[in-house]
Scaffold this motif. Sequence first.
Motif, PDB file in Angstrom:
ATOM      1  N   MET A 246      -2.145  -2.369 -12.296  1.00 63.00           N
ATOM      2  CA  MET A 246      -1.783  -0.981 -12.598  1.00 63.00           C
ATOM      3  C   MET A 246      -2.102  -0.066 -11.415  1.00 63.00           C
ATOM      4  SD  MET A 246      -0.345  -0.910 -15.550  1.00 63.00           S
ATOM      5  CE  MET A 246       0.328  -2.514 -15.050  1.00 63.00           C
ATOM      6  N   LEU A 247      -3.263  -0.293 -10.802  1.00 61.49           N
ATOM      7  CA  LEU A 247      -3.633   0.526  -9.637  1.00 61.49           C
ATOM      8  C   LEU A 247      -2.691   0.264  -8.464  1.00 61.49           C
ATOM      9  CD1 LEU A 247      -7.535   0.247  -9.753  1.00 61.49           C
ATOM     10  CD2 LEU A 247      -6.127   2.252 -10.256  1.00 61.49           C
ATOM     11  N   VAL A 248      -2.278  -0.996  -8.293  1.00 60.22           N
ATOM     12  CA  VAL A 248      -1.301  -1.315  -7.239  1.00 60.22           C
ATOM     13  C   VAL A 248       0.003  -0.584  -7.500  1.00 60.22           C
ATOM     14  CG1 VAL A 248       0.134  -3.156  -6.286  1.00 60.22           C
ATOM     15  CG2 VAL A 248      -2.309  -3.538  -6.625  1.00 60.22           C
ATOM     16  N   LEU A 249       0.438  -0.585  -8.766  1.00 63.29           N
ATOM     17  CA  LEU A 249       1.675   0.109  -9.118  1.00 63.29           C
ATOM     18  C   LEU A 249       1.570   1.604  -8.840  1.00 63.29           C
ATOM     19  CD1 LEU A 249       4.499  -0.029 -10.334  1.00 63.29           C
ATOM     20  CD2 LEU A 249       3.470   0.180 -12.612  1.00 63.29           C
ATOM     21  N   VAL A 250       0.409   2.193  -9.176  1.00 66.18           N
ATOM     22  CA  VAL A 250       0.199   3.626  -8.892  1.00 66.18           C
ATOM     23  C   VAL A 250       0.282   3.899  -7.392  1.00 66.18           C
ATOM     24  CG1 VAL A 250      -1.502   5.487  -8.958  1.00 66.18           C
ATOM     25  CG2 VAL A 250      -1.150   4.059 -10.969  1.00 66.18           C
ATOM     26  N   CYS A 251      -0.357   3.059  -6.600  1.00 67.39           N
ATOM     27  CA  CYS A 251      -0.342   3.249  -5.146  1.00 67.39           C
ATOM     28  C   CYS A 251       1.069   3.117  -4.575  1.00 67.39           C
ATOM     29  CB  CYS A 251      -1.275   2.249  -4.473  1.00 67.39           C
ATOM     30  SG  CYS A 251      -3.026   2.605  -4.723  1.00 67.39           S
ATOM     31  N   LEU A 252       1.842   2.182  -5.087  1.00 69.85           N
ATOM     32  CA  LEU A 252       3.216   2.005  -4.600  1.00 69.85           C
ATOM     33  C   LEU A 252       4.084   3.216  -4.957  1.00 69.85           C
ATOM     34  CD1 LEU A 252       3.848  -1.773  -5.394  1.00 69.85           C
ATOM     35  CD2 LEU A 252       3.401  -0.723  -3.165  1.00 69.85           C
ATOM     36  N   ILE A 253       3.872   3.761  -6.148  1.00 73.00           N
ATOM     37  CA  ILE A 253       4.624   4.969  -6.531  1.00 73.00           C
ATOM     38  C   ILE A 253       4.245   6.135  -5.628  1.00 73.00           C
ATOM     39  CG2 ILE A 253       4.938   6.680  -8.350  1.00 73.00           C
ATOM     40  CD1 ILE A 253       4.646   4.407 -10.390  1.00 73.00           C
ATOM     41  N   LEU A 254       2.940   6.291  -5.353  1.00 74.47           N
ATOM     42  CA  LEU A 254       2.492   7.376  -4.460  1.00 74.47           C
ATOM     43  C   LEU A 254       3.011   7.176  -3.046  1.00 74.47           C
ATOM     44  CD1 LEU A 254      -1.197   7.814  -5.668  1.00 74.47           C
ATOM     45  CD2 LEU A 254       0.750   9.327  -6.114  1.00 74.47           C
ATOM     46  N   ALA A 255       3.084   5.925  -2.604  1.00 74.09           N
ATOM     47  CA  ALA A 255       3.616   5.652  -1.269  1.00 74.09           C
ATOM     48  C   ALA A 255       5.088   6.034  -1.189  1.00 74.09           C
ATOM     49  CB  ALA A 255       3.425   4.179  -0.917  1.00 74.09           C
ATOM     50  N   MET A 256       5.859   5.730  -2.253  1.00 73.82           N
ATOM     51  CA  MET A 256       7.271   6.117  -2.271  1.00 73.82           C
ATOM     52  C   MET A 256       7.428   7.638  -2.299  1.00 73.82           C
ATOM     53  SD  MET A 256       9.242   3.320  -4.669  1.00 73.82           S
ATOM     54  CE  MET A 256       8.225   3.629  -6.118  1.00 73.82           C
ATOM     55  N   ALA A 257       6.526   8.325  -2.991  1.00 78.08           N
ATOM     56  CA  ALA A 257       6.581   9.789  -3.030  1.00 78.08           C
ATOM     57  C   ALA A 257       6.218  10.407  -1.689  1.00 78.08           C
ATOM     58  CB  ALA A 257       5.645  10.310  -4.118  1.00 78.08           C
ATOM     59  N   ASN A 258       5.472   9.648  -0.855  1.00 76.27           N
ATOM     60  CA  ASN A 258       5.088  10.081   0.493  1.00 76.27           C
ATOM     61  C   ASN A 258       4.423  11.456   0.481  1.00 76.27           C
ATOM     62  OD1 ASN A 258       4.723  10.131   3.228  1.00 76.27           O
ATOM     63  ND2 ASN A 258       6.819  10.703   3.718  1.00 76.27           N
ATOM     64  N   PRO A 259       3.228  11.566  -0.098  1.00 73.03           N
ATOM     65  CA  PRO A 259       2.528  12.870  -0.071  1.00 73.03           C
ATOM     66  C   PRO A 259       2.241  13.311   1.354  1.00 73.03           C
ATOM     67  CG  PRO A 259       1.041  11.105  -0.726  1.00 73.03           C
ATOM     68  CD  PRO A 259       2.406  10.509  -0.687  1.00 73.03           C
ATOM     69  N   ARG A 260       2.364  14.604   1.585  1.00 71.41           N
ATOM     70  CA  ARG A 260       2.157  15.165   2.926  1.00 71.41           C
ATOM     71  C   ARG A 260       1.154  16.303   2.860  1.00 71.41           C
ATOM     72  NH1 ARG A 260       8.342  15.649   5.333  1.00 71.41           N
ATOM     73  NH2 ARG A 260       8.810  13.420   5.328  1.00 71.41           N
ATOM     74  N   MET A 261       0.506  16.513   3.982  1.00 70.15           N
ATOM     75  CA  MET A 261      -0.428  17.634   4.100  1.00 70.15           C
ATOM     76  C   MET A 261      -0.164  18.328   5.431  1.00 70.15           C
ATOM     77  SD  MET A 261      -4.592  17.636   3.907  1.00 70.15           S
ATOM     78  CE  MET A 261      -4.540  17.000   2.226  1.00 70.15           C
ATOM     79  N   ARG A 262       0.017  19.621   5.374  1.00 68.03           N
ATOM     80  CA  ARG A 262       0.270  20.393   6.597  1.00 68.03           C
ATOM     81  C   ARG A 262      -1.049  20.644   7.308  1.00 68.03           C
ATOM     82  NH1 ARG A 262       4.957  24.585   7.289  1.00 68.03           N
ATOM     83  NH2 ARG A 262       5.889  22.523   7.249  1.00 68.03           N
ATOM     84  N   SER A 263      -1.094  20.227   8.554  1.00 66.40           N
ATOM     85  CA  SER A 263      -2.321  20.391   9.340  1.00 66.40           C
ATOM     86  C   SER A 263      -2.035  21.218  10.575  1.00 66.40           C
ATOM     87  CB  SER A 263      -2.885  19.015   9.743  1.00 66.40           C
ATOM     88  OG  SER A 263      -1.954  18.324  10.550  1.00 66.40           O
ATOM     89  N   LYS A 264      -3.025  21.980  10.998  1.00 69.15           N
ATOM     90  CA  LYS A 264      -2.926  22.790  12.209  1.00 69.15           C
ATOM     91  C   LYS A 264      -3.697  22.125  13.320  1.00 69.15           C
ATOM     92  CE  LYS A 264      -2.228  27.333  10.076  1.00 69.15           C
ATOM     93  NZ  LYS A 264      -2.695  28.736  10.031  1.00 69.15           N
ATOM     94  N   THR A 265      -3.028  22.004  14.456  1.00 71.24           N
ATOM     95  CA  THR A 265      -3.669  21.401  15.613  1.00 71.24           C
ATOM     96  C   THR A 265      -3.872  22.479  16.667  1.00 71.24           C
ATOM     97  OG1 THR A 265      -2.566  19.309  15.165  1.00 71.24           O
ATOM     98  CG2 THR A 265      -3.504  19.591  17.358  1.00 71.24           C
TER      99      THR A 265
END
Length: 334
Positions: free
Chosen positions: A57-76
């Motif tokens: 189940m945790l693997v399935l959750v991680c694969l779904i999150l990977a497909m969703a490709n969460p992003r975070m805006r960072s300032k450099t």
Amino acid sequence: MAYLNLLWCIPIVVTAFLLYFRWQRKKQLSFGNPEVTHSLISRSSGPFRIFKTSIRMLVLVCLILAMANPRMRSKTRASNGDRPKNLVFAIDVSNSMRAEDVFPSRLQKAKSITMEILDKFNGESVGIVLFAGQAFPYLPLTADHHYAVDAIRGISIDHGMRQGTSFKQALELSGLLFDGESASSKTICVISDGESHSRDFKRTADSLRRSGVKLLSIALGSVKGAPIPVSSADRSLFKKDKKGRVIISGLNPKSLKQIAGNDPEHFFAPGSNPFKLDQFLDVVYSDKGRHHVISEQDRDYYTFFLWVALGMMLLETLITAYKGYAQRTLNRTR
């Protein structure tokens, strides 16, 4: 982010598994003595199956999150002091640059200093803007310093199409030469005697500094001044005013200091002394006074979830293999 809707499947799958596990357990208990069967199931497959299912189940959750490709805006926040240097020379070609209060003349001194700088300016791009009453691009940014030196040798007062000294146009056009070079360190060096009756360049200079361009200035001439030869060919005739008096052109360092932001390290006035080349290059290559570049970018985190999923699948494989090995060892000892 539509893939996140698949997370709603997880509770359904978990519920289905629990119902199936309960049904299977009842079926197993229906065979033979209930107490013995329950003891065997509890010691063997029950907890292990729950553990394996949880991992899946945790693997399935991680694969779904990977497909969703969460992003975070960072300032450099990065200094551009270590980036390739681009240097534009804005050279004054007005009539006053014919004055000979510096040897052999202000313009010849400007050309000599520019070639001296290029001789030690390693590998970076240079450009040239000529200006008098108006400015025009004389040499686009190029890394071919030999070509740039040949171009400098050809500079003359005749390039000044309209007389005067327009620092504003010189700065604006010099800044335009940097188009497409936003990732590089940018410096403009104005070489002039400073004779200008307009102060409209200050806003342009401030705007360039705010955008990360370093402004330097080299003042040529003497405050005492010198007459202006009428032409480069005849050095015995000098420009005169309407009353027939010889015009004396003197150095006006105030304008050039303002272009340099009133920073003494960015202002050079060699006069009759040798040009401080090392000091000039130190300023060009240093990061002092340069605006830091703050860039925003989206950082992808899908790889993180893929690695977590891979790690958990590997963990399940190792535990299954170990359980099988332990069971075979136990069977051999009996």
